[in-house]
Scaffold this motif. Sequence first.
Motif, PDB file in Angstrom:
ATOM      1  N   ALA A 159       7.720   5.047   4.582  1.00 17.40           N
ATOM      2  CA  ALA A 159       8.157   4.811   3.199  1.00 17.40           C
ATOM      3  C   ALA A 159       7.885   6.019   2.316  1.00 17.40           C
ATOM      4  CB  ALA A 159       7.471   3.574   2.637  1.00 17.40           C
ATOM      5  N   ALA A 160       6.759   6.702   2.549  1.00 18.89           N
ATOM      6  CA  ALA A 160       6.429   7.879   1.740  1.00 18.89           C
ATOM      7  C   ALA A 160       7.382   9.032   2.032  1.00 18.89           C
ATOM      8  CB  ALA A 160       4.987   8.307   2.018  1.00 18.89           C
ATOM      9  N   VAL A 161       7.754   9.198   3.300  1.00 19.37           N
ATOM     10  CA  VAL A 161       8.704  10.261   3.658  1.00 19.37           C
ATOM     11  C   VAL A 161      10.077   9.974   3.059  1.00 19.37           C
ATOM     12  CG1 VAL A 161       9.906  11.383   5.575  1.00 19.37           C
ATOM     13  CG2 VAL A 161       7.458  10.887   5.757  1.00 19.37           C
ATOM     14  N   LYS A 162      10.498   8.721   3.135  1.00 25.02           N
ATOM     15  CA  LYS A 162      11.799   8.343   2.577  1.00 25.02           C
ATOM     16  C   LYS A 162      11.840   8.488   1.062  1.00 25.02           C
ATOM     17  CE  LYS A 162      13.412   4.952   6.001  1.00 25.02           C
ATOM     18  NZ  LYS A 162      13.735   3.523   6.213  1.00 25.02           N
ATOM     19  N   THR A 163      10.748   8.049   0.401  1.00 29.39           N
ATOM     20  CA  THR A 163      10.695   8.043  -1.062  1.00 29.39           C
ATOM     21  C   THR A 163       9.340   8.581  -1.508  1.00 29.39           C
ATOM     22  OG1 THR A 163      12.010   6.000  -0.959  1.00 29.39           O
ATOM     23  CG2 THR A 163      11.119   6.622  -3.108  1.00 29.39           C
ATOM     24  N   PRO A 164       9.184   9.900  -1.586  1.00 35.84           N
ATOM     25  CA  PRO A 164       7.891  10.471  -1.964  1.00 35.84           C
ATOM     26  C   PRO A 164       7.371   9.963  -3.312  1.00 35.84           C
ATOM     27  CG  PRO A 164       9.309  12.166  -1.037  1.00 35.84           C
ATOM     28  CD  PRO A 164      10.153  10.949  -1.198  1.00 35.84           C
ATOM     29  N   GLN A 165       8.274   9.657  -4.240  1.00 33.56           N
ATOM     30  CA  GLN A 165       7.865   9.174  -5.547  1.00 33.56           C
ATOM     31  C   GLN A 165       7.085   7.870  -5.466  1.00 33.56           C
ATOM     32  OE1 GLN A 165       7.970  10.694  -8.430  1.00 33.56           O
ATOM     33  NE2 GLN A 165       7.088   8.951  -9.525  1.00 33.56           N
ATOM     34  N   LEU A 166       7.265   7.138  -4.355  1.00 39.12           N
ATOM     35  CA  LEU A 166       6.539   5.885  -4.179  1.00 39.12           C
ATOM     36  C   LEU A 166       5.032   6.114  -4.191  1.00 39.12           C
ATOM     37  CD1 LEU A 166       6.703   2.822  -3.590  1.00 39.12           C
ATOM     38  CD2 LEU A 166       6.795   3.392  -1.150  1.00 39.12           C
ATOM     39  N   VAL A 167       4.585   7.232  -3.642  1.00 41.35           N
ATOM     40  CA  VAL A 167       3.159   7.566  -3.649  1.00 41.35           C
ATOM     41  C   VAL A 167       2.655   7.656  -5.080  1.00 41.35           C
ATOM     42  CG1 VAL A 167       1.422   9.290  -3.003  1.00 41.35           C
ATOM     43  CG2 VAL A 167       3.329   8.781  -1.443  1.00 41.35           C
ATOM     44  N   ASN A 168       3.403   8.355  -5.909  1.00 41.98           N
ATOM     45  CA  ASN A 168       3.033   8.508  -7.314  1.00 41.98           C
ATOM     46  C   ASN A 168       3.080   7.189  -8.055  1.00 41.98           C
ATOM     47  OD1 ASN A 168       4.115   9.376 -10.350  1.00 41.98           O
ATOM     48  ND2 ASN A 168       2.542  10.719  -9.514  1.00 41.98           N
ATOM     49  N   ASP A 169       4.079   6.370  -7.760  1.00 43.15           N
ATOM     50  CA  ASP A 169       4.229   5.079  -8.432  1.00 43.15           C
ATOM     51  C   ASP A 169       3.057   4.153  -8.113  1.00 43.15           C
ATOM     52  OD1 ASP A 169       6.626   5.983  -9.436  1.00 43.15           O
ATOM     53  OD2 ASP A 169       7.866   4.873  -8.009  1.00 43.15           O
ATOM     54  N   ILE A 170       2.667   4.112  -6.845  1.00 40.31           N
ATOM     55  CA  ILE A 170       1.562   3.241  -6.443  1.00 40.31           C
ATOM     56  C   ILE A 170       0.248   3.750  -7.030  1.00 40.31           C
ATOM     57  CG2 ILE A 170       0.234   2.379  -4.476  1.00 40.31           C
ATOM     58  CD1 ILE A 170       2.854   2.491  -2.860  1.00 40.31           C
ATOM     59  N   ALA A 171       0.046   5.065  -6.978  1.00 43.47           N
ATOM     60  CA  ALA A 171      -1.169   5.643  -7.553  1.00 43.47           C
ATOM     61  C   ALA A 171      -1.242   5.375  -9.048  1.00 43.47           C
ATOM     62  CB  ALA A 171      -1.221   7.145  -7.279  1.00 43.47           C
ATOM     63  N   GLY A 172      -0.107   5.456  -9.724  1.00 43.56           N
ATOM     64  CA  GLY A 172      -0.089   5.213 -11.157  1.00 43.56           C
ATOM     65  C   GLY A 172      -0.391   3.775 -11.515  1.00 43.56           C
ATOM     66  N   ARG A 173       0.065   2.855 -10.699  1.00 33.50           N
ATOM     67  CA  ARG A 173      -0.136   1.430 -11.002  1.00 33.50           C
ATOM     68  C   ARG A 173      -1.481   0.901 -10.517  1.00 33.50           C
ATOM     69  NH1 ARG A 173       4.017  -3.558  -9.426  1.00 33.50           N
ATOM     70  NH2 ARG A 173       2.564  -5.260  -9.883  1.00 33.50           N
ATOM     71  N   PHE A 174      -1.901   1.340  -9.333  1.00 33.49           N
ATOM     72  CA  PHE A 174      -3.105   0.760  -8.728  1.00 33.49           C
ATOM     73  C   PHE A 174      -4.259   1.759  -8.601  1.00 33.49           C
ATOM     74  CE2 PHE A 174       0.611  -1.437  -6.883  1.00 33.49           C
ATOM     75  CZ  PHE A 174       0.378  -2.713  -7.349  1.00 33.49           C
ATOM     76  N   GLY A 175      -4.004   3.034  -8.860  1.00 30.77           N
ATOM     77  CA  GLY A 175      -5.034   4.053  -8.712  1.00 30.77           C
ATOM     78  C   GLY A 175      -4.895   4.820  -7.413  1.00 30.77           C
ATOM     79  N   SER A 176      -5.249   6.112  -7.451  1.00 32.43           N
ATOM     80  CA  SER A 176      -5.153   6.948  -6.246  1.00 32.43           C
ATOM     81  C   SER A 176      -6.018   6.424  -5.116  1.00 32.43           C
ATOM     82  CB  SER A 176      -5.564   8.389  -6.578  1.00 32.43           C
ATOM     83  OG  SER A 176      -4.613   9.012  -7.405  1.00 32.43           O
ATOM     84  N   GLN A 177      -7.147   5.800  -5.472  1.00 26.29           N
ATOM     85  CA  GLN A 177      -8.070   5.310  -4.436  1.00 26.29           C
ATOM     86  C   GLN A 177      -7.430   4.259  -3.539  1.00 26.29           C
ATOM     87  OE1 GLN A 177      -8.202   4.101  -7.615  1.00 26.29           O
ATOM     88  NE2 GLN A 177      -7.743   2.004  -7.012  1.00 26.29           N
ATOM     89  N   CYS A 178      -6.303   3.709  -4.002  1.00 26.78           N
ATOM     90  CA  CYS A 178      -5.615   2.651  -3.254  1.00 26.78           C
ATOM     91  C   CYS A 178      -4.646   3.217  -2.214  1.00 26.78           C
ATOM     92  CB  CYS A 178      -4.862   1.765  -4.251  1.00 26.78           C
ATOM     93  SG  CYS A 178      -3.891   0.456  -3.529  1.00 26.78           S
ATOM     94  N   VAL A 179      -4.297   4.504  -2.320  1.00 25.21           N
ATOM     95  CA  VAL A 179      -3.186   5.060  -1.549  1.00 25.21           C
ATOM     96  C   VAL A 179      -3.678   5.966  -0.424  1.00 25.21           C
ATOM     97  CG1 VAL A 179      -0.983   6.278  -1.651  1.00 25.21           C
ATOM     98  CG2 VAL A 179      -1.819   5.053  -3.671  1.00 25.21           C
ATOM     99  N   VAL A 180      -3.422   5.554   0.802  1.00 25.38           N
ATOM    100  CA  VAL A 180      -3.653   6.387   1.980  1.00 25.38           C
ATOM    101  C   VAL A 180      -2.282   6.762   2.532  1.00 25.38           C
ATOM    102  CG1 VAL A 180      -4.681   6.530   4.280  1.00 25.38           C
ATOM    103  CG2 VAL A 180      -5.769   5.122   2.506  1.00 25.38           C
ATOM    104  N   VAL A 181      -2.024   8.051   2.660  1.00 27.81           N
ATOM    105  CA  VAL A 181      -0.774   8.477   3.294  1.00 27.81           C
ATOM    106  C   VAL A 181      -1.076   8.831   4.742  1.00 27.81           C
ATOM    107  CG1 VAL A 181       1.072  10.187   3.363  1.00 27.81           C
ATOM    108  CG2 VAL A 181       0.337   9.234   1.171  1.00 27.81           C
ATOM    109  N   ALA A 182      -0.417   8.110   5.636  1.00 22.58           N
ATOM    110  CA  ALA A 182      -0.593   8.325   7.075  1.00 22.58           C
ATOM    111  C   ALA A 182       0.445   9.335   7.560  1.00 22.58           C
ATOM    112  CB  ALA A 182      -0.449   7.012   7.831  1.00 22.58           C
ATOM    113  N   ILE A 183      -0.031  10.359   8.246  1.00 22.59           N
ATOM    114  CA  ILE A 183       0.854  11.399   8.765  1.00 22.59           C
ATOM    115  C   ILE A 183       0.708  11.432  10.291  1.00 22.59           C
ATOM    116  CG2 ILE A 183       1.408  13.854   8.768  1.00 22.59           C
ATOM    117  CD1 ILE A 183       0.281  14.033   5.939  1.00 22.59           C
ATOM    118  N   ASP A 184       1.748  10.999  10.973  1.00 30.96           N
ATOM    119  CA  ASP A 184       1.806  11.121  12.431  1.00 30.96           C
ATOM    120  C   ASP A 184       2.450  12.461  12.754  1.00 30.96           C
ATOM    121  OD1 ASP A 184       0.810   8.545  12.608  1.00 30.96           O
ATOM    122  OD2 ASP A 184       2.791   7.626  12.819  1.00 30.96           O
TER     123      ASP A 184
END
Length: 464
Positions: free
Chosen positions: A318-343
């Motif tokens: 989802a992050a690769v498809k829509t990078p802005q989603l990372v920012n949206d989630i961090a903005g709403r719930f806080g950066s501490q909530c967001v782990v980006v998994a990179i395979d």
Amino acid sequence: MPTIGVLNTNAGNVSSLMSCCRQMGYQPVLLTEPAADEVDVLMIPGQGHFGEVMDYLRSRQLDSLIHRHLANHRTVIGICVGMQIFFEGSEEAPDSQGLGLFPGVAGKLNSPKQPMVGWATLYSDKDINNAQVYFVNSYAVKPSPALSAVTLAGTHYGEDFVAAVQGHKRPNLIGFQFHPEKSGRTGKRILQKAIEQNFQPIPKKTGGTAPTNRLCPRVIACLDVADGRVVKGTRFVDIKDMGDPVALAAKYEQQGADEILYLDITATNEQRKNALHTVQSVAAQLSIPLTVGGGLNATEDVAAFLNAGADKVALNTAAVKTPQLVNDIAGRFGSQCVVVAIDTQLENGRYVVYTHGGKKATTLEALTWAKQVADLGAGELLITAKHRDGTGLGFDNELMREMAKLPIQVIASGGAANARHFAQTFAAGSDAALAAGMFHRGEISITELKETLLKQQIKVRKVC
């Protein structure tokens, strides 16, 4: 037994705190209205943005419920942002006033990596000295002479900050910057002391000193889940059944895991959401952090799983498809909530990023992508080396050494088979490391792993 009420602050750890209280034998009620009946102990969770929590409380006049409980000498306990709102304000939201119950303002931490995510040691002149507890924050209240009489505990991450407070004239007002509900058995003991207002002094000669900047290196147990069962393969194929996720999660917490990572490895491919009821069942058993990933494609998905008991979410495809989603989630719930998994897989000297459960190659290069999502607001990076996964060859520490230079926490994944592999990746700079197969097959328990690491002077959290 005292009655417990958890104030709905619209914050991510409401469900976790309710679950913790139930595990302690209480029957907590969720308070959503300012006219709600009083309880013996009012708990105020808070995870996310100071301004949003205060705006939510004031817009619903829930701040009046806090003041009413204090006026009637009920115990009031604030957690994380729920503690910060007891102060005059926060640099995170300069235009939003706190409750002003303590002097001072929460400020940005001068810390090596943001946000602070992990286990740190308390220093105190009370019987919580040297307790290892779980923090997730970028802002904190700094020590000052005005707070010396109410500071219950401190810790250090880049600089000293106040980790717990208790009113001097109002001992029924207690706050924790850390998360007792996610600090295992130690956290429950501290929360029980708060409920009873029973923090005991200790002899000065045994008082603690500020620990070092670095958090305890974390050991994470990974549950790769397919169709409600934990599975494990080699290089993302040859999948074998390993057991029930609820039972394994409880087992690994008992052994001393610092976190549980629940990844639905088929959700993205099959275009379906994670099984919420399974996550709820896992979360109900835990008093350590739970990260959930797989099939999360919108902020509404994230909200649903936080409400189900997850503490963080992991995004990959989802992050690769829509990078802005990372920012949206961090903005709403806080950066501490967001782990980006990179395979990622090493191909011709280049670390290629994969999506869709490690099946689809992209044009992205791993380190470049990691820097991008860090800038977008991710709080942590989970780096899985596909070419090492399930091989027992150890983590790709050449890769982790570069990832560790980024200004956020990094988690190593793929290839672990023994304690030496964990020691090597921590030496390379990894903030945390996870494994699956070696734990599932019983080759080594997390307890044994940590005992070995402690003997090597690697300061992991002690199993207690």
